[in-house]
Design an enzyme around this catalytic site. Structure first.
Site, PDB file in Angstrom:
ATOM      1  N   HIS A   1       6.216   2.525   3.622  1.00 41.79           N
ATOM      2  CA  HIS A   1       5.480   1.249   3.737  1.00 41.79           C
ATOM      3  C   HIS A   1       4.950   0.830   2.398  1.00 41.79           C
ATOM      4  CE1 HIS A   1       2.505  -1.714   5.620  1.00 41.79           C
ATOM      5  NE2 HIS A   1       1.956  -1.360   4.628  1.00 41.79           N
ATOM      6  N   GLU A   2       4.066   1.737   1.796  1.00 35.25           N
ATOM      7  CA  GLU A   2       3.471   1.348   0.569  1.00 35.25           C
ATOM      8  C   GLU A   2       4.569   1.439  -0.394  1.00 35.25           C
ATOM      9  OE1 GLU A   2       0.816   0.181   0.298  1.00 35.25           O
ATOM     10  OE2 GLU A   2      -0.037   1.154   2.223  1.00 35.25           O
TER      11      GLU A   2
ATOM     12  N   HIS B   1       5.858  -2.103  -0.639  1.00 33.62           N
ATOM     13  CA  HIS B   1       5.100  -3.012  -1.500  1.00 33.62           C
ATOM     14  C   HIS B   1       5.592  -2.920  -2.969  1.00 33.62           C
ATOM     15  CE1 HIS B   1       2.197  -4.828   1.171  1.00 33.62           C
ATOM     16  NE2 HIS B   1       1.730  -3.573   1.662  1.00 33.62           N
TER      17      HIS B   1
ATOM     18  N   HIS C   1       8.527  -4.638  -4.018  1.00 37.21           N
ATOM     19  CA  HIS C   1       8.076  -6.238  -4.112  1.00 37.21           C
ATOM     20  C   HIS C   1       7.565  -6.517  -5.807  1.00 37.21           C
ATOM     21  CE1 HIS C   1       6.264  -9.825  -1.816  1.00 37.21           C
ATOM     22  NE2 HIS C   1       7.360 -10.105  -2.591  1.00 37.21           N
TER      23      HIS C   1
END
Length: 672
Positions: free
Chosen positions: A461-462, A465, A468
């Site tokens: 998940h991290e 990010h 991105h």
């Protein structure tokens, strides 16, 4: 004395000189950076020439370069490695930085220039990105009170400054409660705990200066204890301490802070002409209105609650089979759910974890990024800001893309949770600037560090990010990376979790940390088959938190937030054995700043898109389909906030999705 924060950074990749930075450097560095920014912004506002995009917006983009540099280092350290000096400086900086921000947005001359550009935008020959940046600058000024005058403007400035102080205090109180509490365990108290949980408890005891093992309030330690300890009284003691963070009647109590925060947020919204803080906060987001948020959350709540109640009946029967009378309690859920998972899915977390070492899962996340986007990762030497931190240079086709830092282990100086931040963001204006991106987690340290499947999901998940940020390809830092709508920002992170579930990824990387043997095929099958196990519980605890957050902000501010929380949960028919994932006194997403205030729903809103976005890969028959990956990078990961989120997603997928893929992914879709 030389100040390392103000001197040129000459290290490879222009990394901050961590070994030379001292805590005493930060205050004078902030003073110098604020002074420089004030001079720069004053010159922009006083420029007698007619406003142009270059002498106004471009100039504003570059005006706070030193402040951005100092802040990027300090706030990363303050969150991940706090100490008394850094916490004191955070308290001092909160009102100062808020006052500076208000100075800028209250500057009538400056806003007049922006408004002139906005009114004449059709004649300025702007690029699409420049048009978007101008729109967002004007929006920021207006939403910050640029159209207010006199007493109203002054009051809004005071309100924002006080909110900044309260958010900082809320965070520091929560960290103090988490840092101070621990429960010593005797050797007999280790009964039933798997080896990894015992090792983590011993390591935590050593960190706390104890001679034996302890349970702390770190999720990576307390959750396994609640899952595996047969000692119900100890589970209750640990659980009640965990959910009481910020509400212990001591100097760290956050309940009054939450009440004042909600009152000031309502006042802020009313000063700006909105009916409620939720109306104000949601206006620029994808959801737009509180009604749209409530509609999504209630669509998910009903099937989730039904599933949780059904599961609670099964778990309570297991409790009674152990000879315990009375109802299932919140400190029982994880223990009996783990027993049920073993019985129904033949899945034992203690048997899984040896195949999910941190190093193996790091290799998996990097390998997926290589297969999707052609990225390469080369580990580099520090020093970084803490001995636990690891670093990698990220390249593509030999060209430098970013520096990625991973800070993965729990410690008393780190706030709870997991997050991604940029020590330096990507931009092209002025000079090509490549990012320094940080992932922070709170895994239990071990030799080796073994992850639960949920931990591995957090890691992915991290890193979503981080991608991105790292793949951002825009000119203006104002719209770089994760500078997007709050209910869009979780799309890349939640989407990336899906690659952990791709069988070939686990077949390749889930290998026993001692033998190197792959995860047995039958174990892998059982793991993936149990993907929606206990989703009633997980969804209920999340949606309840999101609905309480929304209720706090969509009407008059409650005088007693705890009473309001109780009323909302009662009206929902909250299952008695499940609590909110984040009760109000430790709801840092909502009260440590404005980031997720009236916005905790964002994870669910983004999940509607991430389920649909991964389906785009599945429809090709290849989870690493190159053309789909290229569209994902072009329209989502590299685009930042260069277009409205709806436009970006529609260009990637061709349409906006419905809620059904989310319900299906959580195993909550009602049979037709």
């Amino acid at each position: 004395m030389m100040n390392a924060l103000l001197s040129p950074w000459t290290a490879t990749f222009s990394l901050p000189p961590f070994a030379e930075i001292r805590d005493e450097h930060f205050a004078p560095a902030f003073d110098a950076a604020l002074a420089e920014a004030r001079v720069n912004i004053g010159q922009i506002a006083a420029n007698p020439d007619a406003p142009t995009f270059a002498n106004t917006i471009d100039a504003l983009e570059l005006a706070e370069a030193l402040l951005d540099r100092v802040s990027g280092v300090f706030y990363n350290l303050a969150g991940a490695d706090a100490n008394d000096t850094r916490e004191a400086l955070m308290r001092d900086l909160a009102p100062k930085l808020s006052a500076f921000s208000s100075e800028v947005t209250n500057n009538k001359s400056l806003f007049s220039k922006i408004e002139t550009l906005w009114q004449n935008r059709a004649t300025l020959s702007l690029t699409p990105e420049q048009s978007r940046v101008l729109e967002l600058y004007r929006q920021m000024f207006v939403r910050s009170g640029a159209n207010l005058d006199g007493a109203e403007a002054a009051r809004l400035t005071d309100v924002k400054a006080r909110l900044a102080v309260l958010g900082t205090q809320f965070s520091q109180n929560l960290l103090a409660d988490e840092r101070e509490w621990f429960m010593p365990l005797t050797e007999a108290d280790l009964e039933g705990l798997p080896d990894f949980a015992i090792a983590a408890a011993r390591a935590a005891g050593a960190e706390k200066g104890q001679s034996g093992p302890v349970v702390t309030l770190s999720r990576s330690i307390i959750v396994p204890f609640l899952q595996f300890s047969p000692r119900r009284a100890l589970r209750q003691k640990a659980y009640e301490a965990w959910v009481a963070r910020g509400a212990n009647g001591n100097a760290n109590d956050n309940r009054a802070i939450a009440a004042e925060t909600l009152s000031l947020r309502e006042e802020r919204a009313k000063l700006l002409g909105y009916q409620s803080f939720a109306d104000f906060k949601l206006e620029p987001e994808m959801a737009k209105t509180p009604q749209a948020v409530r509609g999504l959350l209630m669509r998910v709540w009903e099937p989730a609650r039904a599933k949780a109640l059904s599961d609670a009946t099964v778990l309570e029967a297991l409790l009674h089979a152990d000879g315990i009378t009375g109802p299932l309690e919140p400190w029982d859920w994880r223990f009996y759910s783990e027993q049920r998972r073993k019985a129904e899915h033949d899945l034992d977390e203690a048997a899984l974890k040896p195949y999910l070492s941190l190093n193996a899962m790091l290799a998996a996340q990097f390998d997926c990024a290589h297969r999707l986007f052609g990225l390469e990762f080369r580990e580099i030497d520090g020093p970084f800001y803490h001995p636990d931190v690891r670093g990698w240079e990220v390249t593509r086709n030999g060209a430098h893309v970013a520096v990625f830092l991973g800070d993965y282990f729990a410690r008393g100086s780190k706030r709870s949770g997991a997050w991604c931040s940029a020590m330096r963001s990507q931009k092209k204006l002025g000079a090509e600037t490549r990012p320094i991106v940080v992932n922070v987690c709170n895994f239990a340290k071990g030799e080796p560090c073994l992850l639960s499947y949920d931990d591995a999901r957090t890691l992915f998940h991290e890193f979503g990010h981080a991608l991105h940020q790292m793949l951002s390809d825009v000119t203006y830092g104002f719209i770089s990376g994760t500078s997007v709508a709050r209910d869009f920002v979780e799309l890349p992170s939640q989407l990336y979790e899906h690659w952990l579930e791709v069988p070939e990824v686990l077949e390749k990387h889930a290998r026993h940390w001692q033998t190197g043997a792959p995860m047995p095929a039958d174990l892998l099958q059982r793991l993936l088959a149990a993907g929606t196990y206990d989703q009633g519980f997980a969804t209920v605890e999340f949606v309840a938190s999101a609905l309480v957050d929304l209720a706090f902000h969509e009407g008059p501010a409650p005088a007693d937030p705890m009473q309001k929380q109780a009323e909302v949960l009662e009206s929902l028919g909250m299952p008695r054995a499940i609590r909110m994932r984040h009760a109000t006194p430790h709801f840092a997403h909502v009260f440590s700043g404005d980031g997720y205030s009236s916005g905790y729903y964002s994870y669910m809103w983004s999940e509607v898109m991430d389920a649909d976005a991964f389906a785009a890969f599945e429809e090709t028959g290849n989870p690493f389909d190159p053309e789909t990956a290229k569209r994902l990078e072009t329209f989502i990961l590299s685009a930042g906030g260069s277009q409205p989120a709806e436009d970006l997603y529609t260009q990637f997928r061709g349409r906006m999705p419905g809620v059904e893929p989310l319900l299906k992914g959580r195993g909550l879709l009602e049979p037709v």
